[in-house]
Structure formats: structure tokens, C-alpha cells
Motif scaffolding. Structure first.
Motif, PDB file in Angstrom:
ATOM      1  N   ASP A  71       3.108   4.395  13.059  1.00  0.00           N
ATOM      2  CA  ASP A  71       2.779   3.544  14.210  1.00  0.00           C
ATOM      3  C   ASP A  71       1.434   2.864  13.975  1.00  0.00           C
ATOM      4  O   ASP A  71       0.368   3.438  14.250  1.00  0.00           O
ATOM      5  CB  ASP A  71       2.753   4.398  15.480  1.00  0.00           C
ATOM      6  CG  ASP A  71       2.656   3.552  16.741  1.00  0.00           C
ATOM      7  OD1 ASP A  71       2.854   2.329  16.631  1.00  0.00           O
ATOM      8  OD2 ASP A  71       2.389   4.119  17.820  1.00  0.00           O
ATOM      9  N   ARG A 116      -0.540  -3.592   9.991  1.00  0.00           N
ATOM     10  CA  ARG A 116       0.814  -3.717   9.465  1.00  0.00           C
ATOM     11  C   ARG A 116       0.954  -4.986   8.617  1.00  0.00           C
ATOM     12  O   ARG A 116       1.559  -4.954   7.535  1.00  0.00           O
ATOM     13  CB  ARG A 116       1.826  -3.732  10.615  1.00  0.00           C
ATOM     14  CG  ARG A 116       3.275  -3.750  10.149  1.00  0.00           C
ATOM     15  CD  ARG A 116       4.224  -3.478  11.292  1.00  0.00           C
ATOM     16  NE  ARG A 116       4.009  -2.177  11.880  1.00  0.00           N
ATOM     17  CZ  ARG A 116       4.434  -1.039  11.351  1.00  0.00           C
ATOM     18  NH1 ARG A 116       5.089  -1.050  10.197  1.00  0.00           N
ATOM     19  NH2 ARG A 116       4.204   0.102  11.946  1.00  0.00           N
ATOM     20  N   GLN A 117       0.389  -6.094   9.077  1.00  0.00           N
ATOM     21  CA  GLN A 117       0.444  -7.336   8.308  1.00  0.00           C
ATOM     22  C   GLN A 117      -0.340  -7.201   7.002  1.00  0.00           C
ATOM     23  O   GLN A 117       0.048  -7.765   5.972  1.00  0.00           O
ATOM     24  CB  GLN A 117      -0.094  -8.501   9.141  1.00  0.00           C
ATOM     25  CG  GLN A 117       0.808  -8.915  10.288  1.00  0.00           C
ATOM     26  CD  GLN A 117       2.193  -9.327   9.837  1.00  0.00           C
ATOM     27  OE1 GLN A 117       2.352  -9.979   8.793  1.00  0.00           O
ATOM     28  NE2 GLN A 117       3.201  -8.953  10.614  1.00  0.00           N
ATOM     29  N   ARG A 118      -1.427  -6.456   7.050  1.00  0.00           N
ATOM     30  CA  ARG A 118      -2.200  -6.209   5.829  1.00  0.00           C
ATOM     31  C   ARG A 118      -1.344  -5.431   4.810  1.00  0.00           C
ATOM     32  O   ARG A 118      -1.330  -5.757   3.613  1.00  0.00           O
ATOM     33  CB  ARG A 118      -3.457  -5.421   6.203  1.00  0.00           C
ATOM     34  CG  ARG A 118      -4.133  -4.681   5.056  1.00  0.00           C
ATOM     35  CD  ARG A 118      -5.016  -5.575   4.213  1.00  0.00           C
ATOM     36  NE  ARG A 118      -5.621  -4.826   3.125  1.00  0.00           N
ATOM     37  CZ  ARG A 118      -6.748  -4.115   3.226  1.00  0.00           C
ATOM     38  NH1 ARG A 118      -7.400  -4.072   4.390  1.00  0.00           N
ATOM     39  NH2 ARG A 118      -7.247  -3.479   2.189  1.00  0.00           N
ATOM     40  N   ASN A 170      -1.088  -0.806  14.242  1.00  0.00           N
ATOM     41  CA  ASN A 170      -1.247  -2.047  14.997  1.00  0.00           C
ATOM     42  C   ASN A 170      -0.851  -3.239  14.128  1.00  0.00           C
ATOM     43  O   ASN A 170      -0.704  -3.122  12.905  1.00  0.00           O
ATOM     44  CB  ASN A 170      -2.674  -2.194  15.538  1.00  0.00           C
ATOM     45  CG  ASN A 170      -3.717  -2.279  14.434  1.00  0.00           C
ATOM     46  OD1 ASN A 170      -3.528  -2.945  13.416  1.00  0.00           O
ATOM     47  ND2 ASN A 170      -4.833  -1.587  14.622  1.00  0.00           N
ATOM     48  N   GLU A 171      -0.696  -4.385  14.743  1.00  0.00           N
ATOM     49  CA  GLU A 171      -0.140  -5.541  14.054  1.00  0.00           C
ATOM     50  C   GLU A 171      -1.026  -6.003  12.899  1.00  0.00           C
ATOM     51  O   GLU A 171      -0.516  -6.412  11.834  1.00  0.00           O
ATOM     52  CB  GLU A 171       0.053  -6.688  15.053  1.00  0.00           C
ATOM     53  CG  GLU A 171       0.779  -7.899  14.482  1.00  0.00           C
ATOM     54  CD  GLU A 171       2.195  -7.573  14.023  1.00  0.00           C
ATOM     55  OE1 GLU A 171       2.706  -8.303  13.156  1.00  0.00           O
ATOM     56  OE2 GLU A 171       2.780  -6.585  14.531  1.00  0.00           O
ATOM     57  N   LYS A 172      -2.334  -5.926  13.066  1.00  0.00           N
ATOM     58  CA  LYS A 172      -3.243  -6.388  12.017  1.00  0.00           C
ATOM     59  C   LYS A 172      -3.096  -5.543  10.752  1.00  0.00           C
ATOM     60  O   LYS A 172      -2.998  -6.070   9.637  1.00  0.00           O
ATOM     61  CB  LYS A 172      -4.685  -6.340  12.534  1.00  0.00           C
ATOM     62  CG  LYS A 172      -5.705  -6.859  11.530  1.00  0.00           C
ATOM     63  CD  LYS A 172      -7.113  -6.837  12.112  1.00  0.00           C
ATOM     64  CE  LYS A 172      -8.132  -7.346  11.096  1.00  0.00           C
ATOM     65  NZ  LYS A 172      -9.513  -7.328  11.648  1.00  0.00           N
ATOM     66  N   THR A 180       5.551   0.476   4.957  1.00  0.00           N
ATOM     67  CA  THR A 180       6.072  -0.892   4.851  1.00  0.00           C
ATOM     68  C   THR A 180       7.058  -0.956   3.697  1.00  0.00           C
ATOM     69  O   THR A 180       7.079  -0.079   2.818  1.00  0.00           O
ATOM     70  CB  THR A 180       4.935  -1.900   4.613  1.00  0.00           C
ATOM     71  OG1 THR A 180       5.460  -3.221   4.651  1.00  0.00           O
ATOM     72  CG2 THR A 180       4.260  -1.667   3.270  1.00  0.00           C
TER      73      THR A 180
END
Length: 687
Positions: A153, A159-161, A155-157, A189
Motif C-alpha cells: 500500500d 508508486r509512480q517512482r 502513495n501515488e508518488k 510493481t
């Protein structure tokens, strides 16, 4: 206790068996299968012989590269169990083993079927490695129990990294088509360069594949003389029990030492009222043995008689501890390693895992002993001497015991307040793990070491993925940092042979570490230990634990199983944690069996002090529940069948299992489940 048997029906050969009498057991089962098939025209699927359950499965999943038209029976799988697992759960375990054998050994089994030369010793060794690892993790991991993968779980930042770093990595390896990163068994990921994309079930199987390749468990061999006299209760009996929670295996609970009444050679049992020591024991050894007996009392062995304690201490000091040693002796070793600070608290206590072996090696290194990884008598004696716990003042009172039953009632009904938040326990362990995750890079051999922790050796081999229509892929599997794994799947090799290809792909481990784990590695390890904590749901009356599963995508959400008392009473916490784990496993086993056999999609089961709630439903693309049509009660593909009935309408098949204290009214359970569902999906709770 479970025993796996794998038969080759065409050659009338036993490929693998977890029993010391393999030459006798395997032919008997093959005879039983053939006899039943000739008698009633069908192969057996399940046999219930008293306390023994036998589940059969016949493998047709491996793609055979033969030109002959008829399907051939490549393997027969037989799982024998005297545990309290339901038939449906045993079949799910056997099906999981079947899928992993097809994935990992498919290429070797095809070569064998095509009459090519195969190293049978290496094949059986790999079968043992798969079976031992899966069976160990099946009794530890909720995701493996439910056969669904869990995502970290983030955060979006972040996860994008992670997505960007893994995408950039694949650009450096043009023939890599899939890349997946796990921390523990949780997915961080993944990236697919070309179609077909990985199926969600493949992501779950690959999380186990990483454990099999890099963190394999040791094989357990079934021995008749080691079976306990007491037998586990059936699930039906357990529903009306609280104190007598049946063990998951014949070695007792995970974190504590327990023993039934011991039967002597004369067939009698009873307490010994005297203490004796073997003649070859010196006074120093006797003193150490007394210290061990004292420790046994404090870590859960107070129910043992004196002769049993003496037997354990004698074996511990005279013979040392090996992977084949009894569960009680292995548990004792793990508690000593924990006491001297060489073993992590999260490690299983009754298994001689790779974590135990690494801890023994570090202790031997620090005390200038032979670094073998096996606790020989010299090592065990030194462990007793070095343990500070045994040198505390005798006047210090032991920690007070608490009533687990009352604790559940107080905690679950106390307005959301717990003596110490379970999150604090996770945070303490997590911060310790994060500190240990500071890595030192060896640039000469690209080998990353975490303090004294040495990373597992990378592997490269052919495997089969379900969505590639029988085409094998080349799988590179590596441990980037402690308990963090990278898998690269290629359709073609970059180099001319596998040895050079492995050396080439080994560069990816260092690149990913520099890009991602050097900065975020400690955080990801900490997050893995505290991904979802039960303390977030304190305000739900009576809630002890829950599991939410999205069967459409094979994803699971569940909090880590942690004690509800915080860090105040260590012994009570161990017992409470194990009690919750057993209840969760029993809840899933019973509810899943009722779903498969009787099509019960909503269940509330009450025992003396606990209640199980189960619901299966369908959601549309707007997360609105839709009416579910009835399916065949005997269908074991009930999730897939349910989804197909709505095609082409997009629906999600959801399951929610919740564990409550027994005093909660059933009317409140339904409302609690709705509140829990709303919290998990950040929806406005309906009254």
C-alpha cells in the motif's frame, strides 16, 4: 501433518514421496487408484478414512510437446493429511502445488516425457524444495492460504517512482518482456513490455516462485514413530470449542512449546517424581540443563512432565540441533537465538528455516566457533551460557499471566482502546527492520550485503507461464536487498548460453538497487511489516480480524496477525497471536468448504467465544452490489463461474471473512461488515 506423493502412472514410478517408507507407500496408492478406476470406471478424488483425509489430483495442465493427439496423464498427485483442514482446502493446497510444479518443472517433465535424459536426483530435489516451501508458507501467509496476491500500500508518488524505475530498467535489457518486484510476498510493481500481459494468478504464483528459488524451506519427512498420541479435533468440533484449538501440525503451535502426555515403551504414562541425569553428564552440563528447564517453563513448556523437559535439555546439549531435530528442540533453539539478539522476532519459532541457519552462523562467527549453520553441542552450550535471560535475579517476579478470553472481550468492547496499540508493536519491529536495511555495496561482485546478512544466490532457468500457450520463458530471479526480490522474464536470451546470460542479467540487481532500493529500501521493508494494521478499525465493536479478497483480480487485503495487548506481556502475546492465527485458518477452511460443497454465500458461525462471518457477492463497475445467480454447489471454479454468468457485463467477485468475539449479536455483525467494507473502499457508510 501432511504427506505428498507424486506418481508417474505411465512408467509405474514414484517420483516423490514425503514418507520414510517410500518404497511401500507409493505402489499402494497407485494400486488403489487403478483398482477404483477399474471397479467404478472413475479415478478417486477424495477418500475419508477416519481421521485421515486423502485428496487426489491428476495433472493435465503441463503442455506436452508431443505430436500424438490424445492427452496423456503426466503426473498423479496424492495428498494425505490427518490435520483438521477441510477437503476443499486440502484440494486448494494440492492444486497450488500442481500449478507450481507445472510452472517450475514443466520443461524438465516434458523432456522426461519425450524420453530425453533427465537428472532424476536434481528433479526430486527440486520437487522437495517446492513442496517444503509451499507447505511452510501455506501455514504462515494469509495470501497463500487464500491464493491471492497482496500489493504494498504505497502513495501515488512512490508508486509512480517504482513504475518509472522498473520501466527504465527494462529498457536496458531489450529482450526482457516482464519485470516484477516483490518485498516479502507483497507486490511492489510490475511491467509488461509486450502482450499477452501477465494474469493476476501468475503474479501470485511468481511471488511463491521467488520464495522457492531464493528462500526455500527444508523438506519434512513423515515418520510414523514421531506421531503424537493425541489427534487434532475436526473443524466441526472446533466450532464449539475455545480453549482446545487443534494444532496445524503434529509439532504443536508455532511460537510455543507444547507436548501431549508421553507414552513410554511399557504403554504407561504419568509424571516422574524424581530427577536424574545421564551418567555421562558432568556437573557443568547438569547446571546448564537446569537453566534450560527453567527457560522451558517460562516460554510455554510448563505443561510438560519432568522427564520430557530432561529429554529436551539432554538432546539440546548432547546432540545439538539440526533441521531434522524435533519441533520442541528447534523451538528452544530459536528462543535462545532470539534472547541473544541474533534472530528476528518475526521468524517462525518451531521451524529450522534459513533465518535460523543464518542466525546460528552469525552466533558461531561472533563466538569463534565453526561456522556451519548447524547448532552442534558446542554451539548450544555456548548459547545457554551467553543468554542474559538465564542470569537474571531469581527474585525478579515472572510476568503476570492474563486470560486470553477476557482480553479479547476487554479489547474489542472497550470503546476502541487497547492496552497498547498493536500498531506500536508493528512500528517497533518495523523500525528495527528499517535500520537493518542500510546496505553496503560490494562493487567488485555486485553482491549487496545487509550487515551480516548475505543475499541469496540469483537463479536463471526456464519456466512456464499460464498465458503463454505453452511457450517457456527464461526466468531470472534475484534478491536485490534483504527480503526484496526482482524477477525478469525473457522470451529469448541476450547471450549464447545460460551462464553468460545469468552474468549479464546480474547487472540488473545492482541497477535496481541504485535506482530504487538505495533510497527507499528501508521504507519498503518497514511498509511490508505494517502494510495494514488492525488498529485502524478499533472503533468496530468486537472485530478481531478480517480478510477481504477480490476474486476477479486475485487480490487480498488483510491486516498482519498481531497480538492485541501491545508489548506488555510477551508470553501472553505469543499465545494470543497463535490463537488468532488458528482461528483465522479454521474460519477460512470451514467457510470455503461450505461455499464449494453447499454454495453457502453468506454464513455466520458461532462458537463459544468467537464468531465467523463470511459473505460472497458480486459488484458492478460502480462498486454497487448486484444480485448473484446460483451456481452448481459442487463447482470448484465457483468464482470464475460466477463472473462468467454476467459476461459481457463487467463485475467483480468479492469475499469478506471477519472474525468477531462471541458476545457480539448477529444483528450487529451485518452492520459491522458494511462499515468495514465502507472503510476499506473509502465509501460513505450506509446505516
Amino acid at each position: 501433518m501432511k504427506c505428498l506423493i507424486i506418481l508417474d502412472p505411465e512408467n509405474s514410478e514414484c517420483l516423490y514421496v514425503e514418507h520414510k517408507n517410500d518404497s511401500i507407500i507409493a505402489p499402494q496408492f497407485q494400486t488403489i487408484i487403478n483398482f477404483i478406476k477399474q471397479t467404478i470406471g472413475q479415478r478417486p478424488q477424495f477418500i475419508n478414512a477416519g481421521k485421515i483425509k486423502i485428496v487426489f489430483q491428476y495433472n493435465d495442465n503441463i503442455h506436452i510437446s508431443l505430436k500424438s493427439s490424445p492427452k496423456v496423464e503426466l503426473l498423479w498427485f496424492v495428498l494425505v493429511s490427518d490435520d483438521d483442514d477441510s477437503e476443499s482446502l486440502l484440494r486448494a493446497r494440492l492444486n497450488l502445488l500442481n500449478n507450481l510444479y507445472s510452472m517450475v518443472l514443466g520443461n524438465t517433465l516434458i523432456d522426461r516425457r519425450n524420453k530425453k535424459q533427465v537428472d532424476m536426483r536434481a528433479l526430486r530435489r527440486k520437487m522437495s524444495q517446492i513442496s517444503a516451501t509451499v507447505n511452510a508458507i501455506f501455514d504462515e501467509s494469509q495470501s497463500v492460504l487464500c491464493q491471492a496476491y497482496e500489493t504494498l500500500d504505497l502513495n501515488e508518488k512512490i508508486r509512480q517512482r517504482c513504475i518509472k524505475d522498473i520501466t527504465d530498467l527494462m529498457e536496458l535489457f531489450p529482450k526482457a518482456v516482464y519485470a516484477i518486484v516483490y518485498v516479502g510476498q507483497k507486490l511492489v510493481t510490475f511491467h509488461c513490455k509486450k502482450k499477452p500481459h501477465l494474469q493476476n494468478m501468475d503474479l501470485f504464483l511468481l511471488s511463491l516462485y521467488a520464495q522457492i528459488q531464493l528462500k526455500p524451506r527444508e523438506r519434512f519427512v513423515f515418520k510414523m514413530e514421531e506421531r503424537e498420541v493425541s489427534t487434532p479435533l475436526s473443524i466441526a468440533n472446533e466450532i464449539s470449542q475455545f480453549e482446545n484449538v487443534s494444532p496445524r501440525n503434529d509439532h504443536g503451535s508455532v511460537d510455543s512449546i507444547s507436548s501431549p502426555i508421553q507414552i513410554g515403551e511399557d504403554g504407561l504414562s504419568g509424571e516422574d517424581d524424581f530427577e536424574t541425569a545421564p551418567e555421562d553428564f558432568d556437573e557443568n552440563t547438569i547446571s546448564l540443563a537446569k537453566s534450560i528447564i527453567s527457560l522451558l517453563d517460562d516460554i510455554g513448556g510448563s505443561s510438560m512432565n519432568k522427564s520430557m523437559k530432561q529429554k529436551i535439555s539432554s538432546e539440546f546439549l548432547k546432540d545439538g540441533v539440526k533441521q531434522s531435530s524435533s519441533s520442541d528442540v528447534v523451538t528452544l533453539l530459536n528462543h535462545f537465538l532470539l534472547a541473544v539478539g541474533f534472530l528476528d522476532e518475526s521468524a517462525p519459532k518451531d521451524l529450522y528455516t534459513t533465518m535460523t541457519e543464518d542466525a546460528v552462523k552469525r552466533f558461531q562467527r561472533d563466538n569463534e566457533l565453526s561456522e556451519t549453520g548447524e547448532a552442534d553441542p558446542q554451539t548450544t552450550k555456548q548459547l545457554v551460557i551467553k543468554t542474559p535471560y538465564l542470569h537474571r535475579k531469581k527474585s525478579q517476579p515472572p510476568p503476570p499471566s492474563i486470560d486470553l478470553s477476557q482480553s479479547f472481550k476487554d479489547i474489542s468492547l472497550g470503546g476502541g482502546k487497547r492496552p497498547e496499540d498493536s500498531h506500536s508493536s508493528s512500528s517497533t519491529s518495523s523500525s528495527s527492520t528499517a535500520n537493518n536495511a542500510k546496505n553496503n555495496i560490494n562493487n567488485n561482485n555486485n553482491n549487496v550485503e545487509v550487515d551480516d546478512y548475505k543475499l541469496s544466490k540469483s537463479t536463471f532457468e526456464k519456466i512456464y507461464i499460464r498465458n503463454t500457450t505453452g511457450t517457456p520463458l527464461f526466468a531470472y530471479c534475484a534478491e536485490v536487498q534483504k527480503n526484496s526480490f526482482l524477477i525478469l522474464l525473457n522470451k529469448e536470451m541476450h547471450k549464447e548460453d545460460e551462464e553468460k546470460e545469468l552474468a549479464f542479467l546480474e547487472k540488473s540487481k545492482q541497477i535496481l538497487y541504485d535506482k530504487l532500493f538505495k533510497q527507499l529500501g528501508g521504507f519498503l521493508l518497514t511498509k511490508e511489516l505494517s502494510n495494514l494494521v488492525i488498529s485502524r478499525f478499533n472503533h468496530i465493536p468486537g472485530l478481531v480480524h478480517f480478510i477481504l479478497i477480490d476474486r476477479s483480480y486475485h487480490r487480498i487485503k488483510a491486516p498482519n496477525i498481531t497480538p492485541l495487548n501491545g508489548n506488555k506481556y510477551q508470553t501472553a502475546n505469543v499465545n494470543m497471536k497463535e490463537l488468532i492465527r488458528k482461528k483465522v485458518w479454521s474460519m477460512y477452511s470451514y467457510c470455503y468448504h461450505q461455499l464449494v460443497k453447499k454454495n453457502f454465500t453468506y454464513q455466520i458461525l458461532k462458537d463459544k467465544d468467537f464468531q465467523y462471518s463470511y459473505k460472497l457477492w458480486m459488484d458492478d463497475d460502480e462498486s454497487q452490489e448486484v444480485e448473484r445467480e446460483a451456481t452448481s454447489p459442487t463447482s470448484e471454479k465457483i468464482y470464475l463461474d460466477s463472473i462468467k454468468k454476467y459476461y459481457p457485463q463487467p463485475v467483480k467477485c468479492m469475499e469478506l471473512l471477519t472474525l468477531y468475539v462471541g458476545m457480539i449479536p448477529m444483528s450487529l455483525i451485518y452492520k459491522n461488515d458494511r462499515v468495514l467494507w465502507a472503510l476499506l473502499f473509502d465509501k460513505e457508510s450506509a446505516e
